[in-house]
Design a protein around this motif. Structure first.
Motif, mmCIF file in Angstrom:
data_model
loop_
_atom_site.group_PDB
_atom_site.id
_atom_site.type_symbol
_atom_site.label_atom_id
_atom_site.label_comp_id
_atom_site.label_asym_id
_atom_site.label_seq_id
_atom_site.Cartn_x
_atom_site.Cartn_y
_atom_site.Cartn_z
ATOM 1 N N VAL A 1 1.294 -1.341 -0.316
ATOM 2 C CA VAL A 1 0.023 -0.251 0.050
ATOM 3 C C VAL A 1 0.826 1.367 0.159
ATOM 4 C CG1 VAL A 1 0.249 -0.424 2.578
ATOM 5 C CG2 VAL A 1 -2.015 1.323 1.406
ATOM 6 N N ARG A 2 -0.540 1.927 -0.794
ATOM 7 C CA ARG A 2 0.999 3.173 -1.088
ATOM 8 C C ARG A 2 -0.132 4.133 0.305
ATOM 9 N NH1 ARG A 2 4.651 7.993 -1.360
ATOM 10 N NH2 ARG A 2 3.593 9.651 -2.702
ATOM 11 N N THR A 3 1.120 4.949 1.296
ATOM 12 C CA THR A 3 0.982 5.528 1.555
ATOM 13 C C THR A 3 1.677 7.588 2.281
ATOM 14 O OG1 THR A 3 2.211 5.358 4.131
ATOM 15 C CG2 THR A 3 -0.203 3.998 3.541
ATOM 16 N N ILE B 1 -2.049 8.245 6.149
ATOM 17 C CA ILE B 1 -3.129 8.157 5.332
ATOM 18 C C ILE B 1 -2.927 7.525 3.460
ATOM 19 C CG2 ILE B 1 -4.756 9.448 3.747
ATOM 20 C CD1 ILE B 1 -4.684 11.392 5.373
ATOM 21 N N GLN B 2 -3.741 6.066 3.421
ATOM 22 C CA GLN B 2 -3.378 5.066 2.495
ATOM 23 C C GLN B 2 -4.121 5.714 0.850
ATOM 24 O OE1 GLN B 2 -5.418 1.470 3.587
ATOM 25 N NE2 GLN B 2 -3.657 1.437 5.089
ATOM 26 N N VAL B 3 -3.700 5.922 0.356
ATOM 27 C CA VAL B 3 -4.050 6.020 -1.280
ATOM 28 C C VAL B 3 -4.004 5.524 -2.223
ATOM 29 C CG1 VAL B 3 -3.422 7.598 -2.799
ATOM 30 C CG2 VAL B 3 -2.467 8.270 -0.854
ATOM 31 N N TYR B 4 -3.344 4.206 -2.541
ATOM 32 C CA TYR B 4 -3.589 3.087 -3.651
ATOM 33 C C TYR B 4 -2.788 1.530 -2.878
ATOM 34 C CZ TYR B 4 0.832 4.582 -5.797
ATOM 35 O OH TYR B 4 1.981 5.350 -6.039
ATOM 36 N N LYS C 1 13.848 5.558 -0.225
ATOM 37 C CA LYS C 1 13.105 6.164 -0.606
ATOM 38 C C LYS C 1 12.315 5.650 -1.236
ATOM 39 C CE LYS C 1 10.108 10.705 0.888
ATOM 40 N NZ LYS C 1 10.255 11.744 0.764
ATOM 41 N N VAL C 2 11.527 4.789 -1.360
ATOM 42 C CA VAL C 2 10.747 4.303 -2.267
ATOM 43 C C VAL C 2 9.215 4.775 -2.143
ATOM 44 C CG1 VAL C 2 12.064 2.483 -2.445
ATOM 45 C CG2 VAL C 2 9.975 2.480 -0.709
ATOM 46 N N ALA D 1 5.805 -2.125 -0.197
ATOM 47 C CA ALA D 1 5.481 -3.390 -1.261
ATOM 48 C C ALA D 1 6.580 -4.060 -1.772
ATOM 49 C CB ALA D 1 5.038 -2.378 -2.565
ATOM 50 N N ARG D 2 8.326 -2.398 -1.327
ATOM 51 C CA ARG D 2 9.733 -3.448 -1.679
ATOM 52 C C ARG D 2 9.234 -4.300 -0.646
ATOM 53 N NH1 ARG D 2 14.877 -2.524 0.198
ATOM 54 N NH2 ARG D 2 13.336 -1.199 2.515
ATOM 55 N N GLU D 3 9.503 -4.741 0.353
ATOM 56 C CA GLU D 3 9.773 -5.408 1.324
ATOM 57 C C GLU D 3 9.471 -6.804 0.460
ATOM 58 O OE1 GLU D 3 11.686 -6.402 3.987
ATOM 59 O OE2 GLU D 3 12.143 -4.126 4.006
ATOM 60 N N SER D 4 7.595 -7.021 0.020
ATOM 61 C CA SER D 4 6.549 -7.430 -0.642
ATOM 62 C C SER D 4 7.554 -8.461 -1.803
ATOM 63 C CB SER D 4 5.517 -7.014 -0.487
ATOM 64 O OG SER D 4 4.990 -8.676 -1.426
#
Length: 383
Positions: A172-174, A180-183, A353-354, A359-362
């Motif tokens: 998830v992108r916060t 706050i979650q975006v997508y 910084k990602v 997502a990077r860990e996954s």
């Protein structure tokens, strides 16, 4: 007999006596000046006390404001988390099917992996842990546009190369400090190209191996997590391996194309400024073309945005505005410069910084599952 006469002296004051009289009348003038001096000192002291009290009061107000702001933000985050939990409970009650499991299981080697389940159509899905977008498909079929005629109708990839893409990792992108979650974003690699990904990463650790043992996998995991080495590894892989890949983005809240574009552009610009290889006119034109693709309106939540990178690094942006099962994506356009898509991909894969740390860990853990298998076997054994 003569009576004595009383002689009343007539007092006539001389000029000197008058001066003495004046001195006696205004003899308090000196003490009045002393009193005035004392009053000024008292006023100055009161003024200093006022300024000191005012400074203390303002400092206390500022401190109280900061504390209240932090406390309010914490309460808001807690309330959002509670609301999210309630929504999950409501969805679980309303849904006839059992909820998607998010727990993991251990393999014979003792490694943890996510439970993979099937949806009602029999497709393999992977849980996301998000209540709005609960699952991502394990594989997707993507039809890329023709590179010769950008405005033509999307054409299928030839059967020789295949059009199936396999999920490597998601997250998830916060934004903001309250998260706050975006997508949700998922990184897919063309199933037929996974062998190229395997071969490059395995040879990086052990040039003579066809698969990695646990100790070698730990070395690769450490390299991919390293800020410098991880970025160098993915940068070289994207330039040399010719792997086709897709970033699948699903908003968890209503947003718009301009908001998504600004996030993409900031990440690309931040990385390009650190390398002089991107300071040329052609890259500036590519950035301009990329921005023009997002001059559109709103993006409702749960809608699909695909960022596709072909074997030459050409970026294609596709958007699906339908809510049905038959997904027909509209091609928004393409960007020919390979460097732009590579920088955009690095924003999710590596660096200090990602866009999404989960997502990077996954993605790294997904790569570990690939490299533990012999090169070329994943395409026929996708689980």
């Amino acid at each position: 007999m003569l009576r004595p006469t009383t002689i009343r002296p007539v007092l006539r004051s001389s000029p000197r006596c008058q001066q003495c009289l004046r001195r006696s009348l205004f003899s308090g003038k000196g003490s009045s000046r002393v009193s005035q001096d004392l009053d000024l000192n008292k006023l100055n002291s009161q003024r200093r006390d006022y300024e000191r009290h005012r400074t203390v009061f303002l400092a206390a107000g500022a401190t109280a404001g900061i504390i209240s702001f932090v406390y309010t933000a914490w309460k808001l985050k807690k309330a959002l988390a509670e609301q999210k939990d309630k929504q999950k409970e409501k969805m679980a009650v309303k849904c006839d099917a059992p909820p998607i499991p998010t727990e993991t299981f251990k393999t014979e080697a003792g490694e943890k992996r996510k439970i993979v389940v099937h949806d009602e159509d029999g497709r393999v899905i992977v849980p996301t842990g998000n209540s709005v977008v609960p699952a991502f498909p394990r594989t997707i079929d993507v039809k890329l546009p023709s590179t010769k005629e950008e405005n033509s109708i999307a054409a299928s990839i030839s059967d020789k190369h295949g059009s199936e893409y396999t999920l490597v990792g998601l997250g998830v992108r916060t934004v903001t400090f309250i998260g706050i979650q975006v997508y949700m974003v998922g990184f897919y690699v063309a199933t037929q190209d996974i062998a190229k990904l395997q071969q490059y990463l395995i040879k990086k650790i052990n040039p003579s191996a066809t698969t990695l043992i646990p100790a070698e996998k730990d070395a690769l995991r450490k390299a991919l997590k390293d800020v410098v080495e991880g970025e160098e590894t993915w940068d070289t892989l994207l330039r040399e391996s010719d792997c086709r890949s897709v970033m699948r983005i699903i908003p968890v809240r209503d947003t718009d194309f301009h908001h998504l574009r600004d996030g993409f552009v900031r990440s690309i610009a931040a990385r390009s400024q650190r390398n002089k290889a991107y300071n040329d006119e052609s890259f500036g034109v590519a950035m301009k073309d990329f921005k023009a693709l997002f001059n559109r309106g709103s993006v409702p939540k749960k809608q699909e945005l695909l960022l596709c990178r072909d074997e030459k690094g050409v970026l294609s942006v596709m958007f699906n505005s339908s809510r049905g099962k038959d997904l027909k994506s509209e091609v928004l356009g393409t960007v020919e410069d390979e460097r732009l898509s590579r920088l955009l991909w690095l924003n999710y894969l590596a660096g200090s910084k990602v866009a999404s740390e989960p997502a990077r860990e996954s993605i790294i853990e997904g790569v570990m599952e690939f490299v533990e298998r012999p090169v070329g076997t994943v395409a026929t054994q996708v689980v």
